[in-house]
Design a protein around this motif. Structure first.
Motif, PDB file in Angstrom:
ATOM      1  N   PRO A 309       0.960  -1.110  -0.118  1.00  0.00           N
ATOM      2  CA  PRO A 309      -0.135   0.014  -0.033  1.00  0.00           C
ATOM      3  C   PRO A 309       0.968   1.312   0.110  1.00  0.00           C
ATOM      4  CG  PRO A 309      -0.824  -1.348   1.601  1.00  0.00           C
ATOM      5  CD  PRO A 309       0.608  -1.965   1.148  1.00  0.00           C
ATOM      6  N   VAL A 310       0.624   2.276  -1.054  1.00  0.00           N
ATOM      7  CA  VAL A 310       1.253   3.374  -1.021  1.00  0.00           C
ATOM      8  C   VAL A 310       0.254   4.591  -0.796  1.00  0.00           C
ATOM      9  CG1 VAL A 310       2.977   4.888  -2.301  1.00  0.00           C
ATOM     10  CG2 VAL A 310       2.950   2.316  -2.320  1.00  0.00           C
ATOM     11  N   ASP A 311       0.552   5.749  -0.292  1.00  0.00           N
ATOM     12  CA  ASP A 311      -0.330   6.685  -0.283  1.00  0.00           C
ATOM     13  C   ASP A 311       0.024   7.492  -1.487  1.00  0.00           C
ATOM     14  OD1 ASP A 311      -1.817   9.258   0.207  1.00  0.00           O
ATOM     15  OD2 ASP A 311      -1.190   9.398   2.478  1.00  0.00           O
ATOM     16  N   LEU A 312      -1.113   7.529  -2.561  1.00  0.00           N
ATOM     17  CA  LEU A 312      -1.055   8.279  -3.778  1.00  0.00           C
ATOM     18  C   LEU A 312      -1.002   9.856  -3.588  1.00  0.00           C
ATOM     19  CD1 LEU A 312      -1.079   8.083  -6.761  1.00  0.00           C
ATOM     20  CD2 LEU A 312      -3.522   8.038  -6.852  1.00  0.00           C
ATOM     21  N   ASP A 313      -1.762  10.191  -2.578  1.00  0.00           N
ATOM     22  CA  ASP A 313      -1.744  11.776  -2.400  1.00  0.00           C
ATOM     23  C   ASP A 313      -0.530  12.413  -2.040  1.00  0.00           C
ATOM     24  OD1 ASP A 313      -4.648  11.727  -3.057  1.00  0.00           O
ATOM     25  OD2 ASP A 313      -4.764  10.912  -1.109  1.00  0.00           O
ATOM     26  N   ALA A 314       0.228  11.551  -1.236  1.00  0.00           N
ATOM     27  CA  ALA A 314       1.420  12.218  -0.594  1.00  0.00           C
ATOM     28  C   ALA A 314       2.479  11.882  -1.579  1.00  0.00           C
ATOM     29  CB  ALA A 314       1.967  11.360   0.537  1.00  0.00           C
ATOM     30  N   VAL A 315       2.468  10.839  -2.409  1.00  0.00           N
ATOM     31  CA  VAL A 315       3.505  10.799  -3.566  1.00  0.00           C
ATOM     32  C   VAL A 315       3.305  11.975  -4.486  1.00  0.00           C
ATOM     33  CG1 VAL A 315       4.372   9.272  -5.326  1.00  0.00           C
ATOM     34  CG2 VAL A 315       3.784   8.377  -3.146  1.00  0.00           C
ATOM     35  N   VAL A 316       2.271  12.198  -4.897  1.00  0.00           N
ATOM     36  CA  VAL A 316       1.766  13.070  -5.746  1.00  0.00           C
ATOM     37  C   VAL A 316       2.145  14.580  -5.503  1.00  0.00           C
ATOM     38  CG1 VAL A 316       0.016  14.425  -7.202  1.00  0.00           C
ATOM     39  CG2 VAL A 316      -0.110  11.787  -7.291  1.00  0.00           C
ATOM     40  N   THR A 337      -5.023  18.308  -9.105  1.00  0.00           N
ATOM     41  CA  THR A 337      -6.139  18.544  -9.073  1.00  0.00           C
ATOM     42  C   THR A 337      -6.838  17.266  -8.703  1.00  0.00           C
ATOM     43  OG1 THR A 337      -6.601  18.180 -11.343  1.00  0.00           O
ATOM     44  CG2 THR A 337      -6.410  20.371 -10.614  1.00  0.00           C
ATOM     45  N   GLY A 338      -8.377  17.401  -8.266  1.00  0.00           N
ATOM     46  CA  GLY A 338      -8.968  16.127  -8.057  1.00  0.00           C
ATOM     47  C   GLY A 338      -9.103  15.678  -6.755  1.00  0.00           C
ATOM     48  N   PRO A 339     -10.138  14.904  -6.473  1.00  0.00           N
ATOM     49  CA  PRO A 339     -10.287  14.651  -4.919  1.00  0.00           C
ATOM     50  C   PRO A 339      -9.071  13.586  -4.335  1.00  0.00           C
ATOM     51  CG  PRO A 339     -11.933  13.187  -6.414  1.00  0.00           C
ATOM     52  CD  PRO A 339     -11.066  14.371  -7.332  1.00  0.00           C
ATOM     53  N   PRO A 340      -8.858  13.309  -3.224  1.00  0.00           N
ATOM     54  CA  PRO A 340      -7.651  12.680  -2.814  1.00  0.00           C
ATOM     55  C   PRO A 340      -8.107  11.279  -2.922  1.00  0.00           C
ATOM     56  CG  PRO A 340      -8.508  14.067  -0.795  1.00  0.00           C
ATOM     57  CD  PRO A 340      -9.546  14.279  -2.102  1.00  0.00           C
ATOM     58  N   HIS A 375      -4.032  15.082 -12.136  1.00  0.00           N
ATOM     59  CA  HIS A 375      -5.330  15.063 -11.990  1.00  0.00           C
ATOM     60  C   HIS A 375      -5.718  13.669 -11.344  1.00  0.00           C
ATOM     61  CE1 HIS A 375      -9.643  15.700 -11.631  1.00  0.00           C
ATOM     62  NE2 HIS A 375      -9.655  14.565 -12.429  1.00  0.00           N
ATOM     63  N   ARG A 376      -6.068  13.565  -9.870  1.00  0.00           N
ATOM     64  CA  ARG A 376      -6.662  12.381  -9.385  1.00  0.00           C
ATOM     65  C   ARG A 376      -8.081  12.100  -9.695  1.00  0.00           C
ATOM     66  NH1 ARG A 376      -4.308  14.542  -3.852  1.00  0.00           N
ATOM     67  NH2 ARG A 376      -5.407  16.338  -4.653  1.00  0.00           N
ATOM     68  N   PRO A 378     -11.573   9.617  -9.823  1.00  0.00           N
ATOM     69  CA  PRO A 378     -11.998   8.369  -9.022  1.00  0.00           C
ATOM     70  C   PRO A 378     -11.764   7.096  -9.521  1.00  0.00           C
ATOM     71  CG  PRO A 378     -13.949   9.865  -9.387  1.00  0.00           C
ATOM     72  CD  PRO A 378     -12.556  10.435 -10.094  1.00  0.00           C
ATOM     73  N   GLY A 379     -11.402   6.116  -8.428  1.00  0.00           N
ATOM     74  CA  GLY A 379     -10.973   4.778  -8.999  1.00  0.00           C
ATOM     75  C   GLY A 379      -9.679   4.385  -9.226  1.00  0.00           C
ATOM     76  N   ALA A 380      -8.826   5.410  -8.256  1.00  0.00           N
ATOM     77  CA  ALA A 380      -7.458   5.322  -8.026  1.00  0.00           C
ATOM     78  C   ALA A 380      -6.747   5.449  -9.300  1.00  0.00           C
ATOM     79  CB  ALA A 380      -6.890   4.063  -7.417  1.00  0.00           C
ATOM     80  N   GLU A 381      -7.222   6.463 -10.126  1.00  0.00           N
ATOM     81  CA  GLU A 381      -6.727   6.818 -11.581  1.00  0.00           C
ATOM     82  C   GLU A 381      -5.925   8.136 -11.405  1.00  0.00           C
ATOM     83  OE1 GLU A 381      -8.822   5.582 -15.330  1.00  0.00           O
ATOM     84  OE2 GLU A 381      -9.249   7.601 -15.328  1.00  0.00           O
ATOM     85  N   LEU A 382      -4.859   8.266 -11.952  1.00  0.00           N
ATOM     86  CA  LEU A 382      -3.952   9.431 -12.028  1.00  0.00           C
ATOM     87  C   LEU A 382      -3.769   9.805 -13.562  1.00  0.00           C
ATOM     88  CD1 LEU A 382      -2.329  11.293 -10.471  1.00  0.00           C
ATOM     89  CD2 LEU A 382      -0.338  10.024 -10.940  1.00  0.00           C
ATOM     90  N   HIS A 383      -4.016  11.049 -13.675  1.00  0.00           N
ATOM     91  CA  HIS A 383      -3.836  11.675 -15.230  1.00  0.00           C
ATOM     92  C   HIS A 383      -2.769  12.631 -15.064  1.00  0.00           C
ATOM     93  CE1 HIS A 383      -8.044  10.565 -16.905  1.00  0.00           C
ATOM     94  NE2 HIS A 383      -8.056  10.386 -15.538  1.00  0.00           N
ATOM     95  N   ILE A 384      -1.796  12.623 -15.696  1.00  0.00           N
ATOM     96  CA  ILE A 384      -0.680  13.637 -16.127  1.00  0.00           C
ATOM     97  C   ILE A 384      -0.795  14.065 -17.816  1.00  0.00           C
ATOM     98  CG2 ILE A 384       1.895  13.809 -16.616  1.00  0.00           C
ATOM     99  CD1 ILE A 384       0.440  11.122 -14.273  1.00  0.00           C
ATOM    100  N   ILE A 385      -1.283  15.322 -17.606  1.00  0.00           N
ATOM    101  CA  ILE A 385      -1.911  15.862 -18.812  1.00  0.00           C
ATOM    102  C   ILE A 385      -0.979  16.919 -19.080  1.00  0.00           C
ATOM    103  CG2 ILE A 385      -3.802  17.159 -19.871  1.00  0.00           C
ATOM    104  CD1 ILE A 385      -5.582  15.746 -17.745  1.00  0.00           C
ATOM    105  N   ASP A 386      -0.432  17.129 -20.331  1.00  0.00           N
ATOM    106  CA  ASP A 386       0.215  18.266 -20.730  1.00  0.00           C
ATOM    107  C   ASP A 386      -0.448  19.231 -21.840  1.00  0.00           C
ATOM    108  OD1 ASP A 386       1.242  17.549 -23.530  1.00  0.00           O
ATOM    109  OD2 ASP A 386       2.152  15.922 -22.382  1.00  0.00           O
ATOM    110  N   GLN A 387       0.255  20.328 -22.337  1.00  0.00           N
ATOM    111  CA  GLN A 387      -0.489  21.114 -23.343  1.00  0.00           C
ATOM    112  C   GLN A 387       0.548  21.261 -24.394  1.00  0.00           C
ATOM    113  OE1 GLN A 387      -1.297  24.772 -21.112  1.00  0.00           O
ATOM    114  NE2 GLN A 387      -3.487  23.861 -20.721  1.00  0.00           N
ATOM    115  N   GLY A 388       1.284  20.180 -24.697  1.00  0.00           N
ATOM    116  CA  GLY A 388       2.342  20.137 -25.916  1.00  0.00           C
ATOM    117  C   GLY A 388       1.772  19.623 -26.998  1.00  0.00           C
ATOM    118  N   PRO A 389       2.361  19.240 -27.987  1.00  0.00           N
ATOM    119  CA  PRO A 389       1.639  19.142 -29.515  1.00  0.00           C
ATOM    120  C   PRO A 389       1.025  17.584 -29.514  1.00  0.00           C
ATOM    121  CG  PRO A 389       4.128  18.419 -29.468  1.00  0.00           C
ATOM    122  CD  PRO A 389       3.794  19.443 -27.998  1.00  0.00           C
TER     123      PRO A 389
END
Length: 473
Positions: A309-316, A337-340, A375-376, A378-389
């Protein structure tokens, strides 16, 4: 497979038994009815002769004893009439004498010297086998005799034979089941051990080879061939891993020396050659990073550990704080962003490396005055979103291939970051996919299992093993 073999044997045995026992029971039932009918007809003829003689001699007092004795011995019912159809004797205590039965069809035919054997119903509605015979000497009719026998007796005997056949069938099926189970276990034992060995080999190590000493010869040969193939494959994999690890280690030192020698050339080169020198140094640095990536992949494939078990919020939060100064130098913002999300399953150190690699890739392609969003969902899903090409659909399909880079890529990536990320995510029991961002850029979605959903297990039911590695940027 054992169950399917057992069911096939039992089905075949049941089909054979049904093909034998059903016709046998049917023939026996028809034969029993025919034998009973013939017996009743024969007895009725004999009794008709006896009663006709008593009627001829006027010995009517003997008739009740004759019919009563027969009824007591056989369970049938005997009715005797005179030549007008009036009852002279009835073996049934409830029967009455002196009544006229000449209007009944079988009595009427018997008075005309025509015997009748048929199945009918008695006064209680029960099926009976009735034989009505004329008591005659030549053409002289002195009376009639009706003998009825309950079909319940015949039916009971037929049911008993059906029960005996069913019991015999059950015993045969039990014997077939025992033999079939033993045979099926003998046949499938090598397959079970082969399945277990295949699962072990898929996990990376074959500790218990399949049993090649039992079962049919074909399966024994298959198990032996699989063992040889698996052994050879393990040797090849170990050799490949050892080569990748050793080659990467051996390349580090000469690459470092080559870079120093190139940098030492700078004071002695014509200024016009400095651009080519910088490009050469850049290529050496990229090659060095590629070697580091190969080392990281080698460690991923050679070291195993268990997800924790790893704390996703703390790591992010920690990784966002670490990358913010580097992103600020390129005028790029880092936003969380996003809920814990709480705790998720991941191998030690994997979540940090996943986020670092994805943020590094996003920062490499992000233009100034843009934002990288962590962005966190629901469902323990993490999004890393950029604004590149961003990437086309074809590029996203190949992005996880080793050493692959987009054809129009101008950055100095090695093509190993995303393969490492996918390996770490898979080892942690999660998934990673790439999608187009809502407006422009790339959305890397990492889905992990929430730690609250129970202990992560593999297909065999045991705690799942995963791969660990040192950080690889």
């Amino acid at each position: 497979m054992t169950r399917r073999l057992l069911l096939s044997y039992l089905g075949l045995a049941l089909l054979v038994l049904a093909g034998l026992e059903i016709p046998l029971g049917y023939v026996y039932g028809r034969g029993e009815t025919s034998r009973t009918s013939q017996s009743v007809e024969r007895d009725a003829s004999m009794l008709a002769e006896v009663t006709e003689e008593d009627i001829e001699k006027g010995n009517l007092e003997a008739l009740p004893d004759v019919v009563g004795d027969y009824a007591a011995r056989t369970g049938g019912r005997v009715v005797v009439t005179d030549k007008q159809g009036v009852v002279l004797a009835d073996s049934d205590p409830a029967g009455r004498t002196g009544i006229d039965l000449s209007a009944e069809p079988d009595i009427g035919r018997a008075l005309n010297n025509q015997p009748t054997v048929t199945t009918t119903q008695d006064t209680d509605g029960n099926d009976v086998l009735a034989a009505t015979m004329p008591g005659a000497s030549g053409t002289t009719i002195r009376g009639t005799l009706r003998l009825t026998y309950p079909m319940a007796e015949v039916t009971a005997r037929v049911h008993r034979i059906w029960g005996a056949l069913a019991l015999a069938g059950v015993c045969v099926l039990a014997a077939v089941a025992l033999v079939a189970f033993t045979l099926a276990r003998w046949i499938t034992r090598p397959l079970r051990t082969l399945e277990s060995a295949t699962t072990q080999l898929a996990g990376g190590h074959l500790t218990h080879p399949p049993d090649a000493t039992t079962g049919p010869p074909e399966l024994r040969r298959l198990a032996a061939s699989f063992t040889r193939t698996a052994t050879r494959l393990q040797h090849l994999l170990k050799a490949q891993q050892a080569f990748a690890s050793e080659a990467s280690h051996q390349l580090k030192t000469p690459l470092t020396a080559l870079r120093l020698r190139l940098e030492n050339f700078e004071p002695y080169l014509d200024p016009r050659a400095h651009g080519s020198l910088d490009e050469a140094v850049g290529e050496v640095e990229r090659l060095g990073r590629m070697v580091q990536g190969l080392l990281a992949l080698a460690r991923l494939e050679n070291a195993a550990t268990t997800p924790q078990p790893v704390d996703l919020d703390a790591v992010v939060a920690d990784r966002a704080a670490m990358w913010e100064p580097l992103a600020a130098e390129q005028y790029v913002a880092i936003d969380v962003t996003g809920p814990p999300a709480g705790q998720v399953w991941a191998i030690p150190g994997a979540l940090e490396q996943i986020i670092d690699n994805l943020v590094a890739n996003a920062l490499r392609v992000s233009p100034p005055s843009t934002t990288i969003t962590l962005h966190r969902a629901p469902g323990a899903e993490l999004h890393i979103i950029d604004q590149g090409p961003g990437m086309s659909e074809a590029e996203r399909a190949r992005a996880f291939d080793r050493f692959w880079r987009a054809s129009d890529s101008h950055h100095d990536g090695t093509g190993l970051g995303l393969p490492i990320v996918r390996h770490l995510v898979d080892a942690s029991g999660g998934t990673i996919t790439l999608h187009a961002a809502p407006r422009t850029g790339l959305d890397a979605r990492v889905r992990l299992r929430p730690a609250g959903s129970g202990r992560l297990r593999d297909g065999s039911g045991s705690p799942r093993s995963a791969r660990a590695t040192a950080p690889a940027r």
